[in-house]
Design a protein around this motif. Structure first.
Motif, mmCIF file in Angstrom:
data_model
loop_
_atom_site.group_PDB
_atom_site.id
_atom_site.type_symbol
_atom_site.label_atom_id
_atom_site.label_comp_id
_atom_site.label_asym_id
_atom_site.label_seq_id
_atom_site.Cartn_x
_atom_site.Cartn_y
_atom_site.Cartn_z
ATOM 1 N N TRP A 92 28.760 -28.147 -13.284
ATOM 2 C CA TRP A 92 28.120 -26.830 -13.188
ATOM 3 C C TRP A 92 28.848 -25.827 -14.077
ATOM 4 O O TRP A 92 28.224 -25.077 -14.826
ATOM 5 N N LEU A 93 30.166 -25.817 -13.994
ATOM 6 C CA LEU A 93 30.949 -24.863 -14.775
ATOM 7 C C LEU A 93 30.813 -25.138 -16.271
ATOM 8 O O LEU A 93 30.686 -24.209 -17.076
ATOM 9 N N LYS A 94 30.791 -26.398 -16.641
ATOM 10 C CA LYS A 94 30.620 -26.764 -18.052
ATOM 11 C C LYS A 94 29.255 -26.291 -18.564
ATOM 12 O O LYS A 94 29.142 -25.795 -19.684
ATOM 13 N N ASN A 95 28.226 -26.427 -17.736
ATOM 14 C CA ASN A 95 26.868 -26.053 -18.137
ATOM 15 C C ASN A 95 26.593 -24.558 -18.038
ATOM 16 O O ASN A 95 25.699 -24.054 -18.714
ATOM 17 N N ASN A 96 27.312 -23.848 -17.186
ATOM 18 C CA ASN A 96 27.005 -22.449 -16.913
ATOM 19 C C ASN A 96 28.153 -21.480 -17.191
ATOM 20 O O ASN A 96 27.957 -20.270 -17.127
ATOM 21 N N GLY A 97 29.329 -22.005 -17.478
ATOM 22 C CA GLY A 97 30.492 -21.147 -17.662
ATOM 23 C C GLY A 97 30.352 -20.151 -18.794
ATOM 24 O O GLY A 97 30.787 -18.998 -18.661
ATOM 25 N N ASP A 98 29.753 -20.562 -19.892
ATOM 26 C CA ASP A 98 29.569 -19.626 -21.009
ATOM 27 C C ASP A 98 28.713 -18.436 -20.588
ATOM 28 O O ASP A 98 28.946 -17.309 -21.028
ATOM 29 N N ALA A 99 27.727 -18.685 -19.723
ATOM 30 C CA ALA A 99 26.871 -17.593 -19.248
ATOM 31 C C ALA A 99 27.670 -16.619 -18.387
ATOM 32 O O ALA A 99 27.454 -15.410 -18.457
ATOM 33 N N LEU A 100 28.593 -17.138 -17.584
ATOM 34 C CA LEU A 100 29.448 -16.260 -16.781
ATOM 35 C C LEU A 100 30.326 -15.408 -17.690
ATOM 36 O O LEU A 100 30.464 -14.200 -17.480
#
Length: 140
Positions: free
Chosen positions: A113-121
């Motif tokens: 999840w973090l790999k897929n969404n971390g840039d958005a955060l």
């Protein structure tokens, strides 16, 4: 879990609220997981990291990105366990990940999840951090 496209840019007020929430929530998660990992730790710091989610020093001081408060709770827990496991193994070897998985079996799901969404955060908090820094420097 919340998807990346649901994040929007944060205001300086949003960041302040997130930081305050992180200062109360993250130390509790660290205190919960430390005995499960079987380690002690030093200070717990909440920071505005631009590219990392957490860190652990050789002295056992832990630092976490305040933007983790925007992630699902299991993602935060995965980062907490990851950093606490560095108190036993200060690298990313198979032994390290075996310890992480022992304590937090859903780690791979949280990490994905973090790999897929971390840039958005990071994107969501980016402008607010820059505005915050500019204000401190007297530019705004």
């Amino acid at each position: 879990m919340k998807k990346a496209e649901s994040f929007s840019r944060l205001t300086a007020k949003d960041i302040e609220e997130i930081k305050n929430r992180a200062k109360s929530v993250i130390p509790l998660r660290v205190a919960h997981y430390a005995p499960l990992v079987g380690v002690s730790y030093g200070r717990v710091s909440i920071r505005a990291h631009r590219s990392q989610w957490g860190s652990c020093t050789g002295r056992g001081n832990l630092s976490f990105n305040r933007l983790l408060m925007l992630a699902p709770p299991e993602v935060l827990d995965g980062v907490v366990v990851h950093e606490l496991c560095h108190r036993k193994v200060m690298n990313h070897s198979d032994k390290f990940y075996a310890e992480v998985m022992r304590v937090f079996p859903d780690y791979k799901k949280a990490w994905t999840w973090l790999k897929n969404n971390g840039d958005a955060l990071l994107w969501a908090g980016e402008d607010a951090r820059d505005r915050e820094a500019s204000r401190k420097d007297g530019e705004l």
